[in-house]
Motif scaffolding. Structure first.
Motif, PDB file in Angstrom:
ATOM      1  N   LEU A  64       0.978  -1.038  -0.054  1.00 17.51           N
ATOM      2  CA  LEU A  64       0.146   0.113   0.012  1.00 17.51           C
ATOM      3  C   LEU A  64       0.901   1.312  -0.124  1.00 17.51           C
ATOM      4  CD1 LEU A  64      -2.819  -1.227   2.629  1.00 17.51           C
ATOM      5  CD2 LEU A  64      -3.173  -0.560   0.121  1.00 17.51           C
ATOM      6  N   ASP A  65       2.122   1.070   0.840  1.00 17.65           N
ATOM      7  CA  ASP A  65       3.054   2.406   0.844  1.00 17.65           C
ATOM      8  C   ASP A  65       3.203   2.548  -0.632  1.00 17.65           C
ATOM      9  OD1 ASP A  65       2.658   2.850   3.358  1.00 17.65           O
ATOM     10  OD2 ASP A  65       4.459   1.910   4.066  1.00 17.65           O
ATOM     11  N   GLN A  66       3.682   1.484  -1.571  1.00 20.63           N
ATOM     12  CA  GLN A  66       4.250   1.578  -2.889  1.00 20.63           C
ATOM     13  C   GLN A  66       3.228   2.045  -3.635  1.00 20.63           C
ATOM     14  OE1 GLN A  66       5.740  -2.392  -3.780  1.00 20.63           O
ATOM     15  NE2 GLN A  66       7.749  -1.985  -2.761  1.00 20.63           N
ATOM     16  N   TRP A  67       1.868   1.667  -3.613  1.00 20.63           N
ATOM     17  CA  TRP A  67       0.857   2.372  -4.492  1.00 20.63           C
ATOM     18  C   TRP A  67       0.745   3.830  -4.164  1.00 20.63           C
ATOM     19  CZ3 TRP A  67      -2.960  -0.053  -7.662  1.00 20.63           C
ATOM     20  CH2 TRP A  67      -2.706  -1.490  -7.899  1.00 20.63           C
ATOM     21  N   THR A  68       0.972   4.171  -2.852  1.00 18.23           N
ATOM     22  CA  THR A  68       0.845   5.613  -2.436  1.00 18.23           C
ATOM     23  C   THR A  68       1.737   6.269  -3.536  1.00 18.23           C
ATOM     24  OG1 THR A  68      -0.257   5.277  -0.473  1.00 18.23           O
ATOM     25  CG2 THR A  68       0.720   7.377  -0.788  1.00 18.23           C
ATOM     26  N   GLU A  69       3.008   5.821  -3.135  1.00 21.10           N
ATOM     27  CA  GLU A  69       4.049   6.461  -3.652  1.00 21.10           C
ATOM     28  C   GLU A  69       4.181   6.528  -5.139  1.00 21.10           C
ATOM     29  OE1 GLU A  69       8.922   5.978  -4.076  1.00 21.10           O
ATOM     30  OE2 GLU A  69       7.810   4.192  -3.151  1.00 21.10           O
ATOM     31  N   ILE A  70       3.553   5.560  -5.860  1.00 26.38           N
ATOM     32  CA  ILE A  70       3.336   5.632  -7.503  1.00 26.38           C
ATOM     33  C   ILE A  70       2.431   6.590  -7.677  1.00 26.38           C
ATOM     34  CG2 ILE A  70       4.591   3.551  -7.998  1.00 26.38           C
ATOM     35  CD1 ILE A  70       1.669   2.449  -8.681  1.00 26.38           C
ATOM     36  N   ALA A  71       1.254   6.903  -6.948  1.00 30.46           N
ATOM     37  CA  ALA A  71       0.213   7.440  -7.216  1.00 30.46           C
ATOM     38  C   ALA A  71       0.666   9.150  -6.958  1.00 30.46           C
ATOM     39  CB  ALA A  71      -0.955   7.681  -6.410  1.00 30.46           C
ATOM     40  N   GLU A  72       1.431   9.439  -6.029  1.00 31.18           N
ATOM     41  CA  GLU A  72       2.058  10.709  -5.764  1.00 31.18           C
ATOM     42  C   GLU A  72       3.091  11.134  -6.865  1.00 31.18           C
ATOM     43  OE1 GLU A  72       3.366  10.301  -1.835  1.00 31.18           O
ATOM     44  OE2 GLU A  72       1.441  10.736  -0.941  1.00 31.18           O
ATOM     45  N   GLN A  73       3.932  10.015  -7.183  1.00 31.12           N
ATOM     46  CA  GLN A  73       4.827  10.433  -8.283  1.00 31.12           C
ATOM     47  C   GLN A  73       4.073  10.726  -9.609  1.00 31.12           C
ATOM     48  OE1 GLN A  73       7.036   6.734  -8.737  1.00 31.12           O
ATOM     49  NE2 GLN A  73       8.401   7.290  -7.198  1.00 31.12           N
ATOM     50  N   ALA A  74       3.071  10.099  -9.858  1.00 33.36           N
ATOM     51  CA  ALA A  74       1.993  10.604 -10.986  1.00 33.36           C
ATOM     52  C   ALA A  74       1.492  11.802 -10.867  1.00 33.36           C
ATOM     53  CB  ALA A  74       0.888   9.198 -11.021  1.00 33.36           C
ATOM     54  N   LEU A  75       0.819  12.256  -9.760  1.00 40.19           N
ATOM     55  CA  LEU A  75       0.376  13.447  -9.393  1.00 40.19           C
ATOM     56  C   LEU A  75       1.228  14.612  -9.815  1.00 40.19           C
ATOM     57  CD1 LEU A  75      -1.833  12.850  -6.400  1.00 40.19           C
ATOM     58  CD2 LEU A  75      -2.709  13.627  -8.535  1.00 40.19           C
ATOM     59  N   ALA A  76       2.647  14.446  -9.612  1.00 41.23           N
ATOM     60  CA  ALA A  76       3.366  15.431  -9.766  1.00 41.23           C
ATOM     61  C   ALA A  76       3.838  15.457 -11.278  1.00 41.23           C
ATOM     62  CB  ALA A  76       4.718  15.082  -9.044  1.00 41.23           C
ATOM     63  N   LYS A  77       3.547  14.683 -12.066  1.00 36.62           N
ATOM     64  CA  LYS A  77       3.727  14.816 -13.630  1.00 36.62           C
ATOM     65  C   LYS A  77       3.053  15.985 -14.213  1.00 36.62           C
ATOM     66  CE  LYS A  77       5.866  10.783 -14.102  1.00 36.62           C
ATOM     67  NZ  LYS A  77       7.225  10.557 -14.550  1.00 36.62           N
ATOM     68  N   ASP A  78       3.479  16.783 -15.053  1.00 35.18           N
ATOM     69  CA  ASP A  78       3.073  18.069 -15.642  1.00 35.18           C
ATOM     70  C   ASP A  78       1.689  17.674 -16.426  1.00 35.18           C
ATOM     71  OD1 ASP A  78       4.912  19.748 -14.575  1.00 35.18           O
ATOM     72  OD2 ASP A  78       6.135  19.568 -16.253  1.00 35.18           O
ATOM     73  N   ASP A  79       1.774  16.440 -17.192  1.00 31.77           N
ATOM     74  CA  ASP A  79       0.963  16.361 -17.945  1.00 31.77           C
ATOM     75  C   ASP A  79      -0.280  14.843 -17.212  1.00 31.77           C
ATOM     76  OD1 ASP A  79      -0.940  14.821 -20.041  1.00 31.77           O
ATOM     77  OD2 ASP A  79       0.433  15.086 -21.651  1.00 31.77           O
ATOM     78  N   PRO A  80      -1.476  15.366 -17.041  1.00 31.36           N
ATOM     79  CA  PRO A  80      -2.050  14.143 -16.237  1.00 31.36           C
ATOM     80  C   PRO A  80      -2.242  12.796 -17.082  1.00 31.36           C
ATOM     81  CG  PRO A  80      -3.371  16.360 -16.517  1.00 31.36           C
ATOM     82  CD  PRO A  80      -2.344  16.476 -17.147  1.00 31.36           C
ATOM     83  N   TRP A  81      -1.998  12.864 -18.278  1.00 37.37           N
ATOM     84  CA  TRP A  81      -2.079  11.657 -19.097  1.00 37.37           C
ATOM     85  C   TRP A  81      -0.565  10.872 -18.806  1.00 37.37           C
ATOM     86  CZ3 TRP A  81      -4.920   7.907 -20.869  1.00 37.37           C
ATOM     87  CH2 TRP A  81      -4.260   6.828 -21.665  1.00 37.37           C
ATOM     88  N   ASP A  82       0.359  11.749 -18.580  1.00 30.37           N
ATOM     89  CA  ASP A  82       1.609  10.800 -18.273  1.00 30.37           C
ATOM     90  C   ASP A  82       1.608  10.269 -16.774  1.00 30.37           C
ATOM     91  OD1 ASP A  82       2.826  11.595 -20.748  1.00 30.37           O
ATOM     92  OD2 ASP A  82       3.900  13.425 -19.801  1.00 30.37           O
ATOM     93  N   GLY A  83       0.722  11.217 -15.943  1.00 25.43           N
ATOM     94  CA  GLY A  83       0.574  10.477 -14.806  1.00 25.43           C
ATOM     95  C   GLY A  83      -0.191   9.191 -14.700  1.00 25.43           C
ATOM     96  N   ILE A  84      -1.161   8.954 -15.422  1.00 23.96           N
ATOM     97  CA  ILE A  84      -2.099   7.898 -15.816  1.00 23.96           C
ATOM     98  C   ILE A  84      -1.139   6.728 -16.141  1.00 23.96           C
ATOM     99  CG2 ILE A  84      -3.775   6.640 -17.018  1.00 23.96           C
ATOM    100  CD1 ILE A  84      -5.019   8.206 -14.757  1.00 23.96           C
ATOM    101  N   VAL A  85      -0.379   7.048 -17.155  1.00 20.36           N
ATOM    102  CA  VAL A  85       0.691   6.113 -17.875  1.00 20.36           C
ATOM    103  C   VAL A  85       1.548   5.553 -16.749  1.00 20.36           C
ATOM    104  CG1 VAL A  85       2.583   5.624 -19.441  1.00 20.36           C
ATOM    105  CG2 VAL A  85       0.367   6.867 -20.013  1.00 20.36           C
ATOM    106  N   HIS A  86       2.205   6.463 -15.973  1.00 23.48           N
ATOM    107  CA  HIS A  86       3.204   6.007 -15.028  1.00 23.48           C
ATOM    108  C   HIS A  86       2.477   4.933 -13.895  1.00 23.48           C
ATOM    109  CE1 HIS A  86       6.502   6.517 -12.054  1.00 23.48           C
ATOM    110  NE2 HIS A  86       5.644   6.601 -11.250  1.00 23.48           N
ATOM    111  N   TYR A  87       1.150   5.407 -13.512  1.00 23.53           N
ATOM    112  CA  TYR A  87       0.579   4.712 -12.400  1.00 23.53           C
ATOM    113  C   TYR A  87       0.313   3.258 -12.926  1.00 23.53           C
ATOM    114  CZ  TYR A  87      -2.516   3.710  -8.626  1.00 23.53           C
ATOM    115  OH  TYR A  87      -2.904   3.125  -7.623  1.00 23.53           O
ATOM    116  N   VAL A  88      -0.110   3.298 -14.010  1.00 21.66           N
ATOM    117  CA  VAL A  88      -0.607   1.868 -14.548  1.00 21.66           C
ATOM    118  C   VAL A  88       0.502   0.874 -14.819  1.00 21.66           C
ATOM    119  CG1 VAL A  88      -1.668   0.512 -16.407  1.00 21.66           C
ATOM    120  CG2 VAL A  88      -2.815   2.784 -15.552  1.00 21.66           C
ATOM    121  N   THR A  89       1.563   1.671 -15.590  1.00 26.99           N
ATOM    122  CA  THR A  89       2.747   0.967 -15.809  1.00 26.99           C
ATOM    123  C   THR A  89       3.485   0.537 -14.673  1.00 26.99           C
ATOM    124  OG1 THR A  89       3.869   2.891 -16.276  1.00 26.99           O
ATOM    125  CG2 THR A  89       2.932   1.811 -18.145  1.00 26.99           C
ATOM    126  N   SER A  90       3.697   1.321 -13.742  1.00 29.65           N
ATOM    127  CA  SER A  90       4.455   1.011 -12.409  1.00 29.65           C
ATOM    128  C   SER A  90       3.497  -0.125 -11.793  1.00 29.65           C
ATOM    129  CB  SER A  90       4.521   2.379 -11.467  1.00 29.65           C
ATOM    130  OG  SER A  90       5.335   3.330 -12.121  1.00 29.65           O
TER     131      SER A  90
END
Length: 215
Positions: A64-90
């Motif tokens: 769960l900590d890892q899922w939170t971490e990748i979600a927060e990393q995704a939220l930090a992306k300038d492009d929201p689509w890049d955030g979705i891609v980062h979250y799903v692939t991670s």
């Protein structure tokens, strides 16, 4: 008392091993199999965790900590689509503890970590919808279920069991391609989705069965 570097390394190794063993053995995964795959002695494992349930609870907390971490990393992306891609692939690359659903007693710590992870993911999906990069009729549960489906790769599991190291890289590349295809399906489209959108209870209710006594 601060955790030692060795304990943290063991945690990471155990979590990775648990995901790999659970992918093949499901709920029948044994602590001995997980410990052996992680290179951790079963004796030392049981000196630290009093039961299989306690070990799995701890592994779920780390996940769960890892899922939170990748979600927060995704939220930090300038492009929201890049955030979705980062979250799903991670998330797909991490593997899943889903076979533990309904088999582990939910602790207050697990519930709190899950709430934090959900909040970050909800914000990620909301940002993508607001930016118009995620199709309007795709819900966060849809995305979570896609991740769960993509995480399990019978091809990779079978090749690992057969010791076919020569084909594993190609199989992982194939998994990445399938993930990219699925991500493309999340883009805005005029083609409506079939059926009703799934509710969060569809995704979470199975985790409560260990506490409610349902089988």
């Amino acid at each position: 008392m601060p955790r030692t570097a060795e304990a943290e390394r063991n945690d990471r190794a155990l979590l990775k091993a648990a995901r790999e063993v659970l992918a093949v053995d499901g709920v029948h995964a044994s602590v001995a199999s997980i410990a052996a795959r992680a290179g951790v002695g079963i004796g030392s494992l049981y000196r630290r965790y009093r039961s299989k349930d306690e070990l799995f609870q701890h592994l779920v907390e780390i996940a769960l900590d890892q899922w939170t971490e990748i979600a927060e990393q995704a939220l930090a992306k300038d492009d929201p689509w890049d955030g979705i891609v980062h979250y799903v692939t991670s998330a797909v690359g991490m593997g899943s503890l889903a076979p533990l659903a309904g088999k582990v007693t939910i602790t207050e710590e697990m519930a709190a970590k899950n709430a934090r992870s959900d909040k970050a993911f909800e914000a990620l999906v909301a940002n993508a919808h607001e930016a118009g990069v995620l199709r309007e009729d795709v819900t966060l549960v849809d995305v979570l279920l896609i991740i769960e489906q993509l995480t399990k790769s019978p091809l990779i599991e079978q090749l690992q069991q057969q010791g076919r190291e020569d084909l594993l890289e190609a199989a992982r590349n194939a998994q990445q391609r399938v993930t990219a295809i699925a991500l493309a399906g999340l883009r805005p489209s005029d083609q409506p989705m079939p059926g009703e959108p799934p509710g969060m209870n569809l995704f979470t209710e199975r985790w409560s069965s260990a506490d409610s006594g349902r089988s």
